[in-house]
Write a protein that holds these residues in place. Structure first.
Motif, PDB file in Angstrom:
ATOM      1  N   PRO A 141       0.788  -1.232   0.000  1.00 28.12           N
ATOM      2  CA  PRO A 141       0.000   0.000   0.000  1.00 28.12           C
ATOM      3  C   PRO A 141       0.824   1.287   0.000  1.00 28.12           C
ATOM      4  N   GLU A 142       1.918   1.321   0.733  1.00 26.57           N
ATOM      5  CA  GLU A 142       2.677   2.573   0.831  1.00 26.57           C
ATOM      6  C   GLU A 142       3.433   2.921  -0.449  1.00 26.57           C
ATOM      7  N   ILE A 149      -2.091   6.813   3.250  1.00 33.04           N
ATOM      8  CA  ILE A 149      -1.299   5.879   4.051  1.00 33.04           C
ATOM      9  C   ILE A 149       0.052   6.486   4.421  1.00 33.04           C
ATOM     10  N   HIS A 150       0.576   7.348   3.574  1.00 39.65           N
ATOM     11  CA  HIS A 150       1.879   7.969   3.864  1.00 39.65           C
ATOM     12  C   HIS A 150       1.824   8.796   5.142  1.00 39.65           C
ATOM     13  N   ARG A 151       0.721   9.459   5.350  1.00 39.62           N
ATOM     14  CA  ARG A 151       0.516  10.232   6.587  1.00 39.62           C
ATOM     15  C   ARG A 151       0.428   9.295   7.787  1.00 39.62           C
ATOM     16  N   TYR A 152      -0.253   8.169   7.629  1.00 40.66           N
ATOM     17  CA  TYR A 152      -0.402   7.197   8.711  1.00 40.66           C
ATOM     18  C   TYR A 152       0.941   6.550   9.061  1.00 40.66           C
ATOM     19  N   VAL A 153       1.749   6.232   8.046  1.00 36.76           N
ATOM     20  CA  VAL A 153       3.072   5.658   8.292  1.00 36.76           C
ATOM     21  C   VAL A 153       3.966   6.680   8.988  1.00 36.76           C
ATOM     22  N   GLY A 161       5.557  -1.317   5.623  1.00 35.15           N
ATOM     23  CA  GLY A 161       5.332  -2.673   5.135  1.00 35.15           C
ATOM     24  C   GLY A 161       3.945  -3.216   5.414  1.00 35.15           C
ATOM     25  N   TRP A 162       3.096  -2.415   6.069  1.00 33.95           N
ATOM     26  CA  TRP A 162       1.730  -2.875   6.357  1.00 33.95           C
ATOM     27  C   TRP A 162       1.042  -3.256   5.045  1.00 33.95           C
ATOM     28  N   GLY A 163       0.305  -4.351   5.095  1.00 31.10           N
ATOM     29  CA  GLY A 163      -0.479  -4.777   3.943  1.00 31.10           C
ATOM     30  C   GLY A 163       0.312  -5.557   2.918  1.00 31.10           C
ATOM     31  N   GLY A 164       1.557  -5.847   3.221  1.00 26.10           N
ATOM     32  CA  GLY A 164       2.373  -6.629   2.292  1.00 26.10           C
ATOM     33  C   GLY A 164       2.173  -8.107   2.541  1.00 26.10           C
TER      34      GLY A 164
END
Length: 175
Positions: A141-142, A149-153, A161-164
């Motif tokens: 996702p990133e 998602i960039h703001r959340y990371v 790596g979330w969602g990988g």
């Protein structure tokens, strides 16, 4: 036909907004126009963007409206109209849309869902962020550039790596 929509003043809502021609890539081809239009509408008619992803042919968003305000419909109308005015013509316009002076870029309707609680919010944020993977544009996702998602990371809410390869495939299907 009159459609029933959830109208909760100060509510948080999930939206899906689609192009009329789902084969086009207008939203990513003109993402700067979309960003400018959303920022202009947000400045004139405040709302908070909790999550957002722009795909080639559709977008998903979660907004929180100000206390006492339930008018997301006007905001979407303004966004869709301003975007349409600021992208080059090239779409096929049906007779009914032409008679109404419409460009024919957007589907007339959109999906909205009033967020019910923290779990509902979290599931919809995950759905938004995972959408580019679901559609096969990226493996992570990133990597997708048009996502909150960039703001959340950056804030540490979501790990890199979330969602990988964490086995979430199929969890965020259409409901």
């Amino acid at each position: 036909m009159q459609y029933r929509r959830a109208r909760l003043a100060g509510g948080t809502y999930f939206f899906t907004v689609n192009l009329a021609d789902r084969r086009r890539r207008l939203l990513v081809e003109h993402v700067d126009v979309l960003r400018e239009v959303v920022n202009t509408v947000m400045h004139r008619h405040p709302f908070e963007i909790d999550a957002f992803v722009v795909m080639p042919d559709h977008l998903h968003a979660i907004w929180t409206l100000p206390s006492g305000d339930a008018d997301y419909a006007s905001r979407w109308m303004l966004i869709k109209a301003a975007f349409s005015k600021n992208v080059p013509k090239g779409e096929t316009i049906s007779a009914s849309r032409s008679a109404k002076g419409e460009r024919g870029i957007w589907q007339r309707r959109y999906w909205e869902h009033a967020i019910r609680n923290d779990d509902d919010f979290a599931r919809h944020v995950d759905y938004i962020h995972y959408n580019p993977v679901k559609h096969g544009y990226v493996d992570l996702p990133e990597v997708w550039p048009y996502s909150s998602i960039h703001r959340y990371v950056s804030a540490g809410v979501v790990p890199r790596g979330w969602g990988g390869a964490v086995g979430i495939e199929g969890v965020f299907g259409e409901r």
